[in-house]
Design a protein around this motif. Structure first.
Motif, PDB file in Angstrom:
ATOM      1  N   GLU A 153      17.721  20.788  33.485  1.00  0.00           N
ATOM      2  CA  GLU A 153      18.773  21.478  32.754  1.00  0.00           C
ATOM      3  C   GLU A 153      18.289  22.904  32.499  1.00  0.00           C
ATOM      4  O   GLU A 153      17.082  23.145  32.362  1.00  0.00           O
ATOM      5  CB  GLU A 153      19.017  20.736  31.440  1.00  0.00           C
ATOM      6  CG  GLU A 153      20.247  21.171  30.672  1.00  0.00           C
ATOM      7  CD  GLU A 153      20.448  20.320  29.426  1.00  0.00           C
ATOM      8  OE1 GLU A 153      21.419  19.549  29.386  1.00  0.00           O
ATOM      9  OE2 GLU A 153      19.604  20.399  28.503  1.00  0.00           O
ATOM     10  N   ALA A 154      19.208  23.859  32.427  1.00  0.00           N
ATOM     11  CA  ALA A 154      18.826  25.265  32.314  1.00  0.00           C
ATOM     12  C   ALA A 154      18.032  25.526  31.038  1.00  0.00           C
ATOM     13  O   ALA A 154      18.549  25.396  29.931  1.00  0.00           O
ATOM     14  CB  ALA A 154      20.070  26.141  32.341  1.00  0.00           C
ATOM     15  N   ARG A 155      16.754  25.835  31.215  1.00  0.00           N
ATOM     16  CA  ARG A 155      15.850  26.219  30.124  1.00  0.00           C
ATOM     17  C   ARG A 155      14.901  27.262  30.692  1.00  0.00           C
ATOM     18  O   ARG A 155      14.840  27.485  31.900  1.00  0.00           O
ATOM     19  CB  ARG A 155      15.041  25.020  29.613  1.00  0.00           C
ATOM     20  CG  ARG A 155      15.860  23.794  29.225  1.00  0.00           C
ATOM     21  CD  ARG A 155      16.657  23.960  27.947  1.00  0.00           C
ATOM     22  NE  ARG A 155      17.448  22.756  27.693  1.00  0.00           N
ATOM     23  CZ  ARG A 155      17.037  21.716  26.997  1.00  0.00           C
ATOM     24  NH1 ARG A 155      15.801  21.714  26.498  1.00  0.00           N
ATOM     25  NH2 ARG A 155      17.823  20.687  26.802  1.00  0.00           N
ATOM     26  N   SER A 156      14.095  27.866  29.830  1.00  0.00           N
ATOM     27  CA  SER A 156      13.176  28.912  30.275  1.00  0.00           C
ATOM     28  C   SER A 156      11.787  28.373  30.587  1.00  0.00           C
ATOM     29  O   SER A 156      10.892  29.142  30.931  1.00  0.00           O
ATOM     30  CB  SER A 156      13.058  29.995  29.191  1.00  0.00           C
ATOM     31  OG  SER A 156      12.573  29.429  27.974  1.00  0.00           O
ATOM     32  N   ARG A 157      11.586  27.069  30.515  1.00  0.00           N
ATOM     33  CA  ARG A 157      10.265  26.480  30.741  1.00  0.00           C
ATOM     34  C   ARG A 157       9.937  26.404  32.234  1.00  0.00           C
ATOM     35  O   ARG A 157      10.819  26.144  33.061  1.00  0.00           O
ATOM     36  CB  ARG A 157      10.211  25.074  30.139  1.00  0.00           C
ATOM     37  CG  ARG A 157      10.567  25.003  28.668  1.00  0.00           C
ATOM     38  CD  ARG A 157       9.463  25.538  27.790  1.00  0.00           C
ATOM     39  NE  ARG A 157       9.781  25.427  26.375  1.00  0.00           N
ATOM     40  CZ  ARG A 157       8.940  25.709  25.397  1.00  0.00           C
ATOM     41  NH1 ARG A 157       7.725  26.127  25.679  1.00  0.00           N
ATOM     42  NH2 ARG A 157       9.296  25.610  24.133  1.00  0.00           N
ATOM     43  N   ASP A 158       8.656  26.568  32.568  1.00  0.00           N
ATOM     44  CA  ASP A 158       8.233  26.458  33.965  1.00  0.00           C
ATOM     45  C   ASP A 158       8.384  25.027  34.451  1.00  0.00           C
ATOM     46  O   ASP A 158       7.948  24.080  33.793  1.00  0.00           O
ATOM     47  CB  ASP A 158       6.771  26.886  34.123  1.00  0.00           C
ATOM     48  CG  ASP A 158       6.571  28.379  33.910  1.00  0.00           C
ATOM     49  OD1 ASP A 158       7.548  29.131  34.064  1.00  0.00           O
ATOM     50  OD2 ASP A 158       5.439  28.785  33.574  1.00  0.00           O
ATOM     51  N   ASN A 159       9.002  24.867  35.595  1.00  0.00           N
ATOM     52  CA  ASN A 159       9.143  23.555  36.227  1.00  0.00           C
ATOM     53  C   ASN A 159       9.344  23.777  37.724  1.00  0.00           C
ATOM     54  O   ASN A 159      10.448  24.109  38.168  1.00  0.00           O
ATOM     55  CB  ASN A 159      10.319  22.770  35.641  1.00  0.00           C
ATOM     56  CG  ASN A 159      10.331  21.323  36.091  1.00  0.00           C
ATOM     57  OD1 ASN A 159       9.739  20.979  37.114  1.00  0.00           O
ATOM     58  ND2 ASN A 159      11.007  20.466  35.343  1.00  0.00           N
ATOM     59  N   PRO A 160       8.295  23.609  38.528  1.00  0.00           N
ATOM     60  CA  PRO A 160       8.389  23.958  39.959  1.00  0.00           C
ATOM     61  C   PRO A 160       9.396  23.139  40.742  1.00  0.00           C
ATOM     62  O   PRO A 160       9.810  23.549  41.823  1.00  0.00           O
ATOM     63  CB  PRO A 160       6.964  23.723  40.467  1.00  0.00           C
ATOM     64  CG  PRO A 160       6.325  22.823  39.471  1.00  0.00           C
ATOM     65  CD  PRO A 160       6.942  23.143  38.161  1.00  0.00           C
ATOM     66  N   LEU A 161       9.798  21.983  40.240  1.00  0.00           N
ATOM     67  CA  LEU A 161      10.781  21.188  40.971  1.00  0.00           C
ATOM     68  C   LEU A 161      12.203  21.718  40.805  1.00  0.00           C
ATOM     69  O   LEU A 161      13.092  21.341  41.567  1.00  0.00           O
ATOM     70  CB  LEU A 161      10.737  19.722  40.508  1.00  0.00           C
ATOM     71  CG  LEU A 161       9.482  18.925  40.846  1.00  0.00           C
ATOM     72  CD1 LEU A 161       9.649  17.466  40.439  1.00  0.00           C
ATOM     73  CD2 LEU A 161       9.140  19.006  42.327  1.00  0.00           C
ATOM     74  N   CYS A 162      12.424  22.562  39.825  1.00  0.00           N
ATOM     75  CA  CYS A 162      13.779  23.036  39.548  1.00  0.00           C
ATOM     76  C   CYS A 162      14.140  24.225  40.441  1.00  0.00           C
ATOM     77  O   CYS A 162      13.307  25.106  40.683  1.00  0.00           O
ATOM     78  CB  CYS A 162      13.915  23.450  38.087  1.00  0.00           C
ATOM     79  SG  CYS A 162      13.562  22.135  36.906  1.00  0.00           S
ATOM     80  N   ALA A 163      15.370  24.223  40.892  1.00  0.00           N
ATOM     81  CA  ALA A 163      15.874  25.353  41.683  1.00  0.00           C
ATOM     82  C   ALA A 163      16.146  26.544  40.764  1.00  0.00           C
ATOM     83  O   ALA A 163      16.088  26.428  39.537  1.00  0.00           O
ATOM     84  CB  ALA A 163      17.142  24.935  42.416  1.00  0.00           C
ATOM     85  N   GLY A 164      16.435  27.673  41.389  1.00  0.00           N
ATOM     86  CA  GLY A 164      16.800  28.839  40.597  1.00  0.00           C
ATOM     87  C   GLY A 164      15.630  29.509  39.915  1.00  0.00           C
ATOM     88  O   GLY A 164      15.740  29.902  38.745  1.00  0.00           O
ATOM     89  N   GLY A 165      14.494  29.612  40.592  1.00  0.00           N
ATOM     90  CA  GLY A 165      13.362  30.330  40.034  1.00  0.00           C
ATOM     91  C   GLY A 165      12.266  29.457  39.473  1.00  0.00           C
ATOM     92  O   GLY A 165      11.300  29.975  38.905  1.00  0.00           O
ATOM     93  N   GLY A 166      12.393  28.141  39.593  1.00  0.00           N
ATOM     94  CA  GLY A 166      11.317  27.265  39.144  1.00  0.00           C
ATOM     95  C   GLY A 166      11.209  27.118  37.647  1.00  0.00           C
ATOM     96  O   GLY A 166      10.118  26.901  37.113  1.00  0.00           O
ATOM     97  N   THR A 167      12.343  27.250  36.941  1.00  0.00           N
ATOM     98  CA  THR A 167      12.355  27.018  35.502  1.00  0.00           C
ATOM     99  C   THR A 167      13.434  25.996  35.180  1.00  0.00           C
ATOM    100  O   THR A 167      14.438  25.884  35.888  1.00  0.00           O
ATOM    101  CB  THR A 167      12.610  28.304  34.697  1.00  0.00           C
ATOM    102  OG1 THR A 167      13.890  28.836  35.057  1.00  0.00           O
ATOM    103  CG2 THR A 167      11.522  29.326  34.954  1.00  0.00           C
ATOM    104  N   GLY A 168      13.230  25.269  34.099  1.00  0.00           N
ATOM    105  CA  GLY A 168      14.218  24.279  33.680  1.00  0.00           C
ATOM    106  C   GLY A 168      13.605  23.276  32.726  1.00  0.00           C
ATOM    107  O   GLY A 168      12.399  23.311  32.441  1.00  0.00           O
ATOM    108  N   HIS A 169      14.424  22.389  32.248  1.00  0.00           N
ATOM    109  CA  HIS A 169      13.965  21.375  31.287  1.00  0.00           C
ATOM    110  C   HIS A 169      12.920  20.487  31.936  1.00  0.00           C
ATOM    111  O   HIS A 169      13.087  20.044  33.071  1.00  0.00           O
ATOM    112  CB  HIS A 169      15.160  20.540  30.824  1.00  0.00           C
ATOM    113  CG  HIS A 169      14.918  19.759  29.587  1.00  0.00           C
ATOM    114  ND1 HIS A 169      15.420  18.498  29.395  1.00  0.00           N
ATOM    115  CD2 HIS A 169      14.235  20.064  28.452  1.00  0.00           C
ATOM    116  CE1 HIS A 169      15.056  18.058  28.202  1.00  0.00           C
ATOM    117  NE2 HIS A 169      14.343  18.987  27.614  1.00  0.00           N
ATOM    118  N   GLN A 170      11.845  20.222  31.200  1.00  0.00           N
ATOM    119  CA  GLN A 170      10.699  19.521  31.771  1.00  0.00           C
ATOM    120  C   GLN A 170      10.724  18.011  31.547  1.00  0.00           C
ATOM    121  O   GLN A 170       9.824  17.314  32.015  1.00  0.00           O
ATOM    122  CB  GLN A 170       9.408  20.099  31.166  1.00  0.00           C
ATOM    123  CG  GLN A 170       9.203  21.566  31.512  1.00  0.00           C
ATOM    124  CD  GLN A 170       8.094  22.202  30.702  1.00  0.00           C
ATOM    125  OE1 GLN A 170       7.823  21.791  29.572  1.00  0.00           O
ATOM    126  NE2 GLN A 170       7.456  23.220  31.252  1.00  0.00           N
ATOM    127  N   GLY A 171      11.718  17.507  30.857  1.00  0.00           N
ATOM    128  CA  GLY A 171      11.754  16.069  30.574  1.00  0.00           C
ATOM    129  C   GLY A 171      13.155  15.573  30.320  1.00  0.00           C
ATOM    130  O   GLY A 171      14.135  16.144  30.815  1.00  0.00           O
TER     131      GLY A 171
END
Length: 298
Positions: A153-171
Protein backbone atom coordinates in the motif's frame (compact mmCIF):
# COMPACT_ATOMS: atom_id res chain seq x y z
CA UNK A 1 60.36 -103.87 -7.86
CA UNK A 2 59.99 -100.04 -7.88
CA UNK A 3 59.82 -98.08 -4.63
CA UNK A 4 57.36 -95.21 -4.16
CA UNK A 5 58.83 -91.89 -3.12
CA UNK A 6 56.63 -90.12 -0.61
CA UNK A 7 57.25 -86.37 -0.37
CA UNK A 8 56.33 -84.32 2.63
CA UNK A 9 53.90 -81.40 2.02
CA UNK A 10 56.71 -78.86 2.52
CA UNK A 11 58.97 -80.54 -0.04
CA UNK A 12 56.04 -80.86 -2.44
CA UNK A 13 55.22 -77.18 -2.13
CA UNK A 14 58.83 -76.24 -2.80
CA UNK A 15 58.94 -78.49 -5.81
CA UNK A 16 55.77 -76.98 -7.26
CA UNK A 17 57.09 -73.47 -6.64
CA UNK A 18 60.21 -74.26 -8.62
CA UNK A 19 58.02 -75.11 -11.61
CA UNK A 20 55.80 -72.02 -11.30
CA UNK A 21 56.54 -69.82 -14.29
CA UNK A 22 55.01 -66.77 -12.52
CA UNK A 23 57.98 -66.46 -10.16
CA UNK A 24 59.45 -62.96 -10.52
CA UNK A 25 63.15 -62.56 -11.43
CA UNK A 26 65.46 -61.22 -8.78
CA UNK A 27 66.31 -57.57 -8.83
CA UNK A 28 69.93 -56.57 -9.39
CA UNK A 29 70.54 -56.49 -5.66
CA UNK A 30 69.24 -60.01 -5.28
CA UNK A 31 65.91 -59.00 -3.72
CA UNK A 32 62.76 -60.39 -5.27
CA UNK A 33 60.33 -57.58 -6.20
CA UNK A 34 56.61 -58.29 -6.15
CA UNK A 35 53.98 -55.76 -7.21
CA UNK A 36 51.94 -54.13 -4.48
CA UNK A 37 48.51 -55.61 -3.95
CA UNK A 38 45.78 -53.43 -5.51
CA UNK A 39 43.74 -51.31 -3.11
CA UNK A 40 40.50 -53.03 -2.25
CA UNK A 41 37.56 -51.60 -4.15
CA UNK A 42 33.93 -51.41 -3.07
CA UNK A 43 32.43 -54.81 -2.32
CA UNK A 44 30.51 -56.44 -5.10
CA UNK A 45 27.17 -58.13 -4.46
CA UNK A 46 28.99 -61.46 -4.41
CA UNK A 47 31.22 -60.18 -1.59
CA UNK A 48 28.30 -59.21 0.63
CA UNK A 49 27.41 -61.74 3.34
CA UNK A 50 24.10 -63.37 2.59
CA UNK A 51 23.00 -63.35 6.20
CA UNK A 52 23.32 -59.59 6.68
CA UNK A 53 26.71 -59.55 8.40
CA UNK A 54 29.10 -61.64 10.47
CA UNK A 55 27.52 -60.47 13.73
CA UNK A 56 24.03 -61.50 12.65
CA UNK A 57 23.03 -65.19 13.03
CA UNK A 58 21.72 -66.81 9.89
CA UNK A 59 18.46 -67.49 11.68
CA UNK A 60 17.67 -63.76 11.86
CA UNK A 61 15.98 -62.08 8.88
CA UNK A 62 18.12 -59.93 6.64
CA UNK A 63 17.45 -56.26 7.44
CA UNK A 64 15.82 -54.26 4.67
CA UNK A 65 17.99 -52.07 2.49
CA UNK A 66 17.97 -48.41 3.52
CA UNK A 67 15.38 -46.34 1.69
CA UNK A 68 15.70 -42.78 0.41
CA UNK A 69 16.67 -40.11 2.95
CA UNK A 70 13.85 -38.79 5.09
CA UNK A 71 12.20 -35.68 3.71
CA UNK A 72 10.81 -32.83 5.82
CA UNK A 73 7.07 -33.13 6.36
CA UNK A 74 4.98 -31.38 3.77
CA UNK A 75 2.53 -28.91 5.30
CA UNK A 76 -1.07 -30.07 4.88
CA UNK A 77 -3.06 -28.46 2.12
CA UNK A 78 -5.11 -25.55 3.46
CA UNK A 79 -8.78 -26.12 4.09
CA UNK A 80 -11.17 -24.18 1.87
CA UNK A 81 -11.63 -20.69 3.24
CA UNK A 82 -14.79 -20.18 5.25
CA UNK A 83 -14.32 -16.45 5.74
CA UNK A 84 -14.44 -13.73 3.15
CA UNK A 85 -11.11 -12.20 2.21
CA UNK A 86 -9.99 -10.30 -0.84
CA UNK A 87 -7.31 -11.52 -3.19
CA UNK A 88 -3.63 -10.92 -2.43
CA UNK A 89 -2.35 -7.69 -3.95
CA UNK A 90 -5.86 -6.36 -4.55
CA UNK A 91 -5.49 -2.76 -3.44
CA UNK A 92 -8.07 -0.14 -4.43
CA UNK A 93 -7.11 2.47 -6.99
CA UNK A 94 -5.30 5.42 -5.52
CA UNK A 95 -3.95 3.45 -2.55
CA UNK A 96 -0.78 2.13 -4.16
CA UNK A 97 0.19 -0.63 -6.53
CA UNK A 98 -0.20 -3.60 -4.21
CA UNK A 99 1.82 -6.75 -4.81
CA UNK A 100 0.37 -9.98 -6.12
CA UNK A 101 2.23 -12.85 -4.49
CA UNK A 102 0.41 -16.09 -3.70
CA UNK A 103 3.31 -17.62 -1.79
CA UNK A 104 2.50 -18.87 1.70
CA UNK A 105 5.84 -17.92 3.22
CA UNK A 106 5.06 -19.26 6.69
CA UNK A 107 2.82 -22.31 6.11
CA UNK A 108 2.45 -23.44 9.72
CA UNK A 109 2.57 -20.24 11.74
CA UNK A 110 0.06 -19.36 14.44
CA UNK A 111 -2.52 -16.68 13.93
CA UNK A 112 -0.74 -13.77 15.69
CA UNK A 113 -3.70 -12.63 17.76
CA UNK A 114 -5.52 -14.50 20.47
CA UNK A 115 -8.94 -13.53 19.12
CA UNK A 116 -10.66 -12.90 15.82
CA UNK A 117 -9.63 -9.77 13.97
CA UNK A 118 -9.98 -7.84 10.72
CA UNK A 119 -7.22 -7.22 8.19
CA UNK A 120 -7.67 -3.93 6.36
CA UNK A 121 -6.11 -0.53 5.79
CA UNK A 122 -5.47 1.80 8.70
CA UNK A 123 -4.39 4.77 6.58
CA UNK A 124 -7.05 4.58 3.87
CA UNK A 125 -9.83 3.05 5.97
CA UNK A 126 -12.43 4.94 7.94
CA UNK A 127 -10.80 7.19 10.51
CA UNK A 128 -7.38 6.91 8.84
CA UNK A 129 -5.22 9.82 7.77
CA UNK A 130 -6.13 9.23 4.11
CA UNK A 131 -9.60 7.83 4.77
CA UNK A 132 -13.02 9.29 4.04
CA UNK A 133 -13.58 12.64 5.72
CA UNK A 134 -15.72 12.74 8.83
CA UNK A 135 -15.34 9.03 9.63
CA UNK A 136 -14.15 7.26 12.76
CA UNK A 137 -11.72 4.38 13.17
CA UNK A 138 -14.46 2.69 15.22
CA UNK A 139 -16.93 2.67 12.33
CA UNK A 140 -18.45 -0.79 11.87
CA UNK A 141 -17.14 -1.01 8.30
CA UNK A 142 -13.65 -1.44 9.76
CA UNK A 143 -14.83 -4.39 11.84
CA UNK A 144 -16.44 -6.44 9.13
CA UNK A 145 -15.40 -8.74 6.29
CA UNK A 146 -13.91 -9.01 3.75
CA UNK A 147 -10.24 -8.77 4.61
CA UNK A 148 -8.00 -6.59 2.43
CA UNK A 149 -4.29 -6.94 1.68
CA UNK A 150 -2.19 -3.89 2.64
CA UNK A 151 1.32 -5.02 1.59
CA UNK A 152 2.82 -2.41 -0.76
CA UNK A 153 0.00 0.00 0.00
CA UNK A 154 1.30 3.51 -0.75
CA UNK A 155 3.66 4.50 2.08
CA UNK A 156 7.09 6.12 2.24
CA UNK A 157 8.84 3.06 3.74
CA UNK A 158 11.52 1.19 1.79
CA UNK A 159 10.24 -2.05 0.31
CA UNK A 160 12.11 -3.44 -2.72
CA UNK A 161 9.22 -5.68 -3.76
CA UNK A 162 6.91 -2.72 -4.30
CA UNK A 163 6.57 -1.05 -7.68
CA UNK A 164 6.80 2.68 -8.14
CA UNK A 165 10.23 3.35 -6.69
CA UNK A 166 10.59 0.52 -4.18
CA UNK A 167 8.55 2.08 -1.38
CA UNK A 168 5.34 0.92 0.23
CA UNK A 169 3.77 -0.69 3.26
CA UNK A 170 6.05 -3.34 4.72
CA UNK A 171 3.45 -5.59 6.33
CA UNK A 172 -0.21 -6.21 7.04
CA UNK A 173 -2.44 -4.06 9.23
CA UNK A 174 -4.87 -5.99 11.45
CA UNK A 175 -7.59 -4.47 13.63
CA UNK A 176 -8.41 -6.42 16.80
CA UNK A 177 -11.89 -7.76 17.45
CA UNK A 178 -13.14 -4.47 18.91
CA UNK A 179 -12.16 -0.82 18.74
CA UNK A 180 -10.59 -0.95 22.21
CA UNK A 181 -6.90 -0.58 22.89
CA UNK A 182 -4.94 -2.51 25.53
CA UNK A 183 -7.48 -5.34 25.55
CA UNK A 184 -6.68 -7.88 22.81
CA UNK A 185 -3.52 -10.01 23.01
CA UNK A 186 -0.96 -10.43 20.25
CA UNK A 187 0.78 -13.82 20.38
CA UNK A 188 3.93 -15.42 18.99
CA UNK A 189 3.57 -16.68 15.43
CA UNK A 190 6.40 -19.21 15.96
CA UNK A 191 8.59 -20.40 18.79
CA UNK A 192 11.75 -18.35 18.98
CA UNK A 193 13.56 -15.51 20.71
CA UNK A 194 12.58 -11.88 21.23
CA UNK A 195 15.58 -10.35 19.50
CA UNK A 196 14.62 -6.68 19.74
CA UNK A 197 12.24 -4.38 21.60
CA UNK A 198 12.08 -0.87 20.19
CA UNK A 199 10.05 2.24 20.90
CA UNK A 200 6.93 0.72 19.36
CA UNK A 201 8.19 -2.59 17.92
CA UNK A 202 8.75 -6.14 19.12
CA UNK A 203 10.83 -8.49 16.94
CA UNK A 204 10.58 -12.28 17.15
CA UNK A 205 13.14 -14.48 15.37
CA UNK A 206 12.02 -18.08 14.90
CA UNK A 207 14.25 -20.79 16.36
CA UNK A 208 13.50 -23.34 13.65
CA UNK A 209 14.87 -23.10 10.12
CA UNK A 210 14.51 -21.05 8.02
CA UNK A 211 14.48 -18.64 10.99
CA UNK A 212 11.82 -16.25 9.78
CA UNK A 213 11.59 -12.86 11.46
CA UNK A 214 8.27 -11.46 12.65
CA UNK A 215 7.82 -7.87 13.78
CA UNK A 216 4.86 -6.56 15.78
CA UNK A 217 4.11 -2.83 15.90
CA UNK A 218 1.83 -0.63 18.03
CA UNK A 219 1.34 -2.85 21.07
CA UNK A 220 1.03 -1.40 24.58
CA UNK A 221 4.76 -1.00 25.09
CA UNK A 222 4.59 -0.06 28.78
CA UNK A 223 2.96 -3.39 29.66
CA UNK A 224 4.57 -5.99 27.40
CA UNK A 225 4.52 -9.62 28.56
CA UNK A 226 8.04 -10.24 27.16
CA UNK A 227 11.46 -8.65 27.24
CA UNK A 228 14.35 -8.60 24.79
CA UNK A 229 16.22 -11.92 24.98
CA UNK A 230 13.21 -13.95 26.15
CA UNK A 231 12.53 -17.35 24.62
CA UNK A 232 8.88 -17.83 23.66
CA UNK A 233 6.74 -20.64 22.29
CA UNK A 234 4.21 -20.32 19.50
CA UNK A 235 0.96 -18.86 20.76
CA UNK A 236 2.55 -17.24 23.82
CA UNK A 237 1.23 -13.80 24.76
CA UNK A 238 3.53 -10.95 23.78
CA UNK A 239 1.52 -7.81 24.48
CA UNK A 240 -1.81 -6.10 23.94
CA UNK A 241 -2.80 -4.41 20.70
CA UNK A 242 -2.78 -0.65 21.11
CA UNK A 243 -1.93 2.51 19.17
CA UNK A 244 1.65 3.21 20.35
CA UNK A 245 3.70 4.87 17.63
CA UNK A 246 6.42 6.75 19.44
CA UNK A 247 5.25 10.25 20.28
CA UNK A 248 2.33 10.17 17.83
CA UNK A 249 -0.50 7.69 18.36
CA UNK A 250 -1.85 5.76 15.41
CA UNK A 251 -5.12 3.89 15.01
CA UNK A 252 -5.76 0.85 17.19
CA UNK A 253 -4.26 -2.01 15.25
CA UNK A 254 -1.44 -4.51 14.97
CA UNK A 255 1.03 -3.97 12.15
CA UNK A 256 2.46 -7.43 11.41
CA UNK A 257 5.61 -8.02 9.34
CA UNK A 258 7.27 -11.15 8.03
CA UNK A 259 10.88 -11.22 6.84
CA UNK A 260 12.75 -13.88 4.93
CA UNK A 261 15.02 -16.28 6.78
CA UNK A 262 16.56 -17.65 3.56
CA UNK A 263 16.99 -16.52 -0.02
CA UNK A 264 14.44 -17.48 -2.67
CA UNK A 265 12.07 -16.04 -5.26
CA UNK A 266 8.49 -14.83 -5.25
CA UNK A 267 5.78 -16.33 -7.42
CA UNK A 268 6.50 -13.78 -10.13
CA UNK A 269 10.24 -14.44 -10.04
CA UNK A 270 11.47 -11.50 -7.98
CA UNK A 271 14.57 -12.36 -5.93
CA UNK A 272 14.26 -12.63 -2.17
CA UNK A 273 17.34 -12.16 0.00
CA UNK A 274 17.81 -12.55 3.72
CA UNK A 275 15.56 -10.15 5.68
CA UNK A 276 13.51 -9.11 2.65
CA UNK A 277 10.02 -7.99 3.65
CA UNK A 278 7.65 -10.72 2.50
CA UNK A 279 3.93 -10.40 1.79
CA UNK A 280 2.31 -11.94 4.91
CA UNK A 281 -1.28 -11.85 3.67
CA UNK A 282 -1.62 -15.46 2.46
CA UNK A 283 0.23 -16.85 5.49
CA UNK A 284 -2.14 -14.89 7.73
CA UNK A 285 -5.21 -16.07 5.81
CA UNK A 286 -4.25 -19.72 6.19
CA UNK A 287 -3.33 -19.28 9.86
CA UNK A 288 -6.70 -17.65 10.51
CA UNK A 289 -8.49 -20.47 8.71
CA UNK A 290 -6.68 -23.03 10.89
CA UNK A 291 -7.86 -21.08 13.94
CA UNK A 292 -11.44 -21.16 12.66
CA UNK A 293 -11.06 -24.91 12.10
CA UNK A 294 -10.18 -25.37 15.76
CA UNK A 295 -6.41 -25.41 15.50
CA UNK A 296 -4.55 -24.26 18.58
CA UNK A 297 -1.08 -23.00 19.40
CA UNK A 298 1.05 -23.98 22.38
Amino acid sequence: MRKLLILSPLVLALALGACDDTTKPAAPGGEVKTPASPAPGPPTPEDEPSDGGAEQPASEPVPPAPGPPAQPPTPPAPSPATFNHGAPGDIPAGQGHGYLDRTVWSPAMCWPLQDDAYANSQVYGHGGGMGPAGTSQCDSVNYSLPWHDTFCEARSRDNPLCAGGGTGHQGQDIRPGTCKKNLHWAVAAESGVITDVGTYTVTLTASAAPHRTYRYLHMQMAALAVHEGDTVVDGQKLGKVSNDFGGTPTTIHLHFELRAGVAGVTTDGKPVVLHTFLPPYMSLAEAYQRKLNGGTCS
